[in-house]
Design a protein around this motif. Structure first.
Motif, PDB file in Angstrom:
ATOM      1  N   LEU A   1       0.856  -1.182   0.000  1.00  0.00           N
ATOM      2  CA  LEU A   1       0.000   0.000   0.000  1.00  0.00           C
ATOM      3  C   LEU A   1       0.893   1.233   0.000  1.00  0.00           C
ATOM      4  O   LEU A   1       1.667   1.461   0.927  1.00  0.00           O
ATOM      5  CB  LEU A   1      -0.917   0.001   1.229  1.00  0.00           C
ATOM      6  CG  LEU A   1      -1.870   1.191   1.347  1.00  0.00           C
ATOM      7  CD1 LEU A   1      -2.850   1.230   0.191  1.00  0.00           C
ATOM      8  CD2 LEU A   1      -2.620   1.157   2.680  1.00  0.00           C
ATOM      9  N   MET A   2       0.777   2.051  -1.040  1.00  0.00           N
ATOM     10  CA  MET A   2       1.686   3.170  -1.238  1.00  0.00           C
ATOM     11  C   MET A   2       1.142   4.498  -0.737  1.00  0.00           C
ATOM     12  O   MET A   2       1.889   5.473  -0.611  1.00  0.00           O
ATOM     13  CB  MET A   2       2.024   3.298  -2.735  1.00  0.00           C
ATOM     14  CG  MET A   2       2.421   1.991  -3.410  1.00  0.00           C
ATOM     15  SD  MET A   2       3.642   1.016  -2.489  1.00  0.00           S
ATOM     16  CE  MET A   2       5.029   2.135  -2.443  1.00  0.00           C
ATOM     17  N   GLY A   3      -0.169   4.549  -0.466  1.00  0.00           N
ATOM     18  CA  GLY A   3      -0.783   5.794  -0.030  1.00  0.00           C
ATOM     19  C   GLY A   3      -2.235   5.833  -0.450  1.00  0.00           C
ATOM     20  O   GLY A   3      -2.824   4.802  -0.781  1.00  0.00           O
ATOM     21  N   PRO A   4      -2.866   7.026  -0.459  1.00  0.00           N
ATOM     22  CA  PRO A   4      -4.279   7.133  -0.821  1.00  0.00           C
ATOM     23  C   PRO A   4      -4.523   6.879  -2.301  1.00  0.00           C
ATOM     24  O   PRO A   4      -3.579   6.602  -3.059  1.00  0.00           O
ATOM     25  CB  PRO A   4      -4.619   8.572  -0.437  1.00  0.00           C
ATOM     26  CG  PRO A   4      -3.322   9.301  -0.538  1.00  0.00           C
ATOM     27  CD  PRO A   4      -2.271   8.325  -0.095  1.00  0.00           C
ATOM     28  N   ALA A   5      -5.768   6.965  -2.714  1.00  0.00           N
ATOM     29  CA  ALA A   5      -6.136   6.718  -4.111  1.00  0.00           C
ATOM     30  C   ALA A   5      -5.228   7.489  -5.064  1.00  0.00           C
ATOM     31  O   ALA A   5      -4.970   8.677  -4.879  1.00  0.00           O
ATOM     32  CB  ALA A   5      -7.590   7.106  -4.337  1.00  0.00           C
ATOM     33  N   GLY A   6      -4.726   6.796  -6.067  1.00  0.00           N
ATOM     34  CA  GLY A   6      -3.797   7.386  -7.033  1.00  0.00           C
ATOM     35  C   GLY A   6      -2.349   7.079  -6.748  1.00  0.00           C
ATOM     36  O   GLY A   6      -1.503   7.146  -7.656  1.00  0.00           O
ATOM     37  N   ALA A   7      -2.024   6.712  -5.499  1.00  0.00           N
ATOM     38  CA  ALA A   7      -0.628   6.466  -5.135  1.00  0.00           C
ATOM     39  C   ALA A   7      -0.075   5.219  -5.815  1.00  0.00           C
ATOM     40  O   ALA A   7       1.125   5.139  -6.099  1.00  0.00           O
ATOM     41  CB  ALA A   7      -0.489   6.347  -3.621  1.00  0.00           C
TER      42      ALA A   7
END
Length: 289
Positions: A162-168
């Motif tokens: 998981l890299m971050g919020p939506a779009g990451a």
């Protein structure tokens, strides 16, 4: 066992859906724009066959998608008979398409309003990674949704982050492609230089691959590059699509990508040579013998 739909059975999606069915042990229904390909998948793997994305998504716990670009993604999600209109509350849509961060954010917002989860989850590892179930998956979205989906995604992956919020997830995939573009051009120039210098390229790579110059591209592509063989792997057309996404995002965020822009034009040269479906390692071909 979860009820799953998979939308898009290209060179990546076809084996990924197979891993969800057999390795994951899930109940999988497939949809593909070309219905014959979906029927072929069902003939090989079993499972359900849907005639529209909405039909595939109805009643499913997870809906996976791997299509060509932003427009294709909007069509199968928001278009007539799109999956979003049929998804149940609490389900999760997992998008494995390499697309823009902008479309990922738009779809995440639409999913939230409709009461189900969304993850942008582009992959790296190419056709071989998909077939062997060892893809790297870069995810954008909420932690709770990711935690729900991760065990299912792992059916076709060796790494899920998981890299971050939506779009990451899409932004991380852009970095992946930026790095690959520079590496492949450097490898192409190194092999070209070695040939011109009269060196045994195989011997050279056997040594330098063990040092700081080593990379996945060097280990996995130098032999075919040295042989001038490019009729396999990740196509130049796809790489140009991906680099176009990178360069467009750089325009928005102010990043400077001079090497990426240059290599993108080198890939245009390869396309003009007739290499639209050649592997990305074909950058060497434009340098000549």
């Amino acid at each position: 066992m979860a009820k799953i739909a998979f939308l898009g059975l290209g060179v990546m999606g076809y084996p990924m859906a197979g891993h969800l069915k057999h390795k994951g042990g899930h109940d999988v229904t497939v949809y593909n724009r070309t219905a014959e390909k979906a029927a072929k998948w069902v003939g090989e793997h079993g499972g359900g066959l849907a005639s529209t994305p909405a039909e595939a998504a109805r009643g499913k716990d997870f809906v996976f998608c791997c299509v060509g670009n932003d427009d294709d993604l909007r069509t199968v999600t928001l278009g007539q008979d799109g999956a979003f209109a049929a998804m149940k509350s609490g389900a999760v849509f997992i998008d494995n398409t390499t697309a823009s961060a902008e479309v990922a954010r738009d779809l995440a917002e639409a999913a939230e309003k409709a009461g189900f989860g969304f993850l942008d989850a582009p992959v790296s590892g190419g056709q071989a990674g998909a077939e062997n179930g060892v893809l790297t998956v870069m995810v954008g979205g909420e932690q709770a949704i990711f935690d729900t989906a991760r065990p299912v995604i792992e059916a076709y992956a060796k790494m899920v982050g998981l890299m971050g919020p939506a779009g990451a997830g899409q932004l991380t995939k852009m970095i992946n492609q930026i790095c690959i573009a520079g590496l492949v051009q450097g490898l192409a120039e190194g092999i070209h230089f070695g040939k011109k210098a009269g060196l045994d390229v195989e011997k050279v790579v056997d040594v330098i691959s063990k040092g700081a110059a080593g990379s996945w591209q060097m280990e996995n592509r130098h032999k075919t590059m040295n042989q001038g063989s490019y009729d396999f792997g990740f196509a130049v057309d796809w790489m140009r699509k991906d680099l176009g996404i990178c360069l467009a995002e750089a325009e928005r965020n102010g990043a400077k990508l001079p090497v990426t822009a240059l290599v993108d034009q080198f890939y245009k040269d390869v396309q003009d040579m007739g290499g639209r479906r050649w592997d990305t390692s074909s950058l060497l071909a434009r340098l000549g013998k």
